[in-house]
Write an enzyme that holds these catalytic residues in place. Structure first.
Site, PDB file in Angstrom:
ATOM      1  N   HIS A 161      -5.927  -3.260   5.033  1.00 25.02           N
ATOM      2  CA  HIS A 161      -6.413  -2.515   6.207  1.00 25.02           C
ATOM      3  C   HIS A 161      -7.417  -3.334   7.012  1.00 25.02           C
ATOM      4  CE1 HIS A 161      -4.750   1.523   6.124  1.00 25.02           C
ATOM      5  NE2 HIS A 161      -5.067   1.716   4.859  1.00 25.02           N
ATOM      6  N   GLY A 220      -8.412   5.569  -1.894  1.00 24.53           N
ATOM      7  CA  GLY A 220      -9.209   4.560  -1.195  1.00 24.53           C
ATOM      8  C   GLY A 220      -9.279   4.837   0.293  1.00 24.53           C
ATOM      9  N   GLN A 231     -10.154   2.984   9.068  1.00 24.25           N
ATOM     10  CA  GLN A 231      -9.498   4.304   9.047  1.00 24.25           C
ATOM     11  C   GLN A 231     -10.399   5.398   9.601  1.00 24.25           C
ATOM     12  OE1 GLN A 231      -8.115   3.858   4.736  1.00 24.25           O
ATOM     13  NE2 GLN A 231      -6.470   5.064   5.624  1.00 24.25           N
ATOM     14  N   CYS A 285      -0.631   6.499   2.182  1.00 22.45           N
ATOM     15  CA  CYS A 285      -1.846   6.119   2.904  1.00 22.45           C
ATOM     16  C   CYS A 285      -2.346   7.330   3.680  1.00 22.45           C
ATOM     17  CB  CYS A 285      -1.524   4.979   3.866  1.00 22.45           C
ATOM     18  SG  CYS A 285      -2.917   4.460   4.884  1.00 22.45           S
ATOM     19  N   LEU A 286      -3.660   7.540   3.676  1.00 22.23           N
ATOM     20  CA  LEU A 286      -4.220   8.697   4.381  1.00 22.23           C
ATOM     21  C   LEU A 286      -3.967   8.615   5.893  1.00 22.23           C
ATOM     22  CD1 LEU A 286      -7.617   9.055   2.466  1.00 22.23           C
ATOM     23  CD2 LEU A 286      -5.586  10.499   2.240  1.00 22.23           C
ATOM     24  N   HIS A 324      -4.203  -2.682  -1.185  1.00 20.99           N
ATOM     25  CA  HIS A 324      -3.895  -1.785  -0.063  1.00 20.99           C
ATOM     26  C   HIS A 324      -5.072  -1.711   0.917  1.00 20.99           C
ATOM     27  CE1 HIS A 324      -2.152   2.174   1.544  1.00 20.99           C
ATOM     28  NE2 HIS A 324      -3.367   2.132   2.056  1.00 20.99           N
ATOM     29  N   GLU A 325      -6.273  -1.495   0.372  1.00 21.86           N
ATOM     30  CA  GLU A 325      -7.442  -1.311   1.241  1.00 21.86           C
ATOM     31  C   GLU A 325      -7.841  -2.608   1.946  1.00 21.86           C
ATOM     32  OE1 GLU A 325      -8.158   1.629   1.970  1.00 21.86           O
ATOM     33  OE2 GLU A 325      -7.055   2.515   0.320  1.00 21.86           O
TER      34      GLU A 325
END
Ligand SMILES: [Zn+2]
Length: 158
Positions: free
Chosen positions: A137, A46, A51, A91-92, A133-134
Site C-alpha cells: 500500500h 492491517g 487507506q 482488503c478494507l 500486503h500493507e
C-alpha cells in the site's frame, strides 16, 4: 481517538507512493491511535496510512494473537523466505473482493516505533502476509495486482 474513513480503491490516494514519516510527534501518535480504533471497528488485520488518506509510510497490523496492534513506521522488508504460502486475501479498501495470493511464508523487516526507535522483527504466516500486503500500500500497490486466482464472493460469506 476517532474512527477515520477508509478510502475505496477508486480513490487516487491509494495509487500513490507515500513519503517517509519524519516527525514522531503528538500528531503521529493521534493518527496511530485513530488507525487502531478504525482497524478494530472494521475487523481488519492491517491498515496502511494511505487507506485513511495520509500519504506517509506507516502501517498497523493486528493478527489477533493476543500481542496487540503492531506499529510499523518507515518499514522495509529486509529478507523473504524462499518458502511461500498460498493464502486467501482481501482488503478494507476493496470490499467484496477476495483472491488467493502467493506470499513468502516468513519475512524479516525493520521499522521505527512511534518514538522513532528502529527495531527489527520477523513475521510468519498471517503476519508475514499482512506485512507484505500493507507495505505494498505504501507504494500504491493493491493486492488485486498480486492475485493469482479470484474467489467467488459468495464463498466468503459465512
Ligand atoms: Zn489493503
Amino acid at each position: 481517538m476517532a474512527i477515520r474513513k477508509i478510502l475505496n480503491k477508486r480513490d487516487e490516494t491509494l495509487h500513490k507512493v507515500c513519503k517517509p514519516v519524519v516527525k514522531f510527534d503528538a500528531k503521529l501518535h493521534m493518527l496511530l491511535d485513530d488507525m487502531a480504533e478504525t482497524l478494530v471497528k472494521a475487523e481488519g488485520v492491517g491498515l496502511a496510512a494511505p487507506q485513511v488518506g495520509v500519504l506517509r509510510r506507516l502501517v498497523i497490523i493486528d493478527v489477533y494473537d493476543g500481542s496487540g496492534v503492531k506499529e510499523l513506521i518507515n518499514p522495509e522488508i529486509i529478507w523473504r523466505s524462499d518458502e511461500t504460502q498460498k493464502v486467501q486475501e482481501g482488503c478494507l479498501s476493496c470490499p467484496g473482493e477476495w483472491g488467493y495470493t502467493i506470499r513468502p511464508k516468513k519475512v524479516r523487516f525493520k521499522a521505527q516505533d512511534r518514538n522513532g526507535n528502529w527495531y527489527e522483527s520477523e513475521a510468519e504466516d498471517l503476519f508475514a502476509q499482512a506485512v507484505c500486503h500493507e507495505l505494498d500500500h505504501l507504494d500504491g500497490i493493491l493486492f488485486l495486482e498480486k492475485v493469482v486466482e479470484f474467489i467467488d464472493p459468495e464463498q466468503m460469506q459465512e
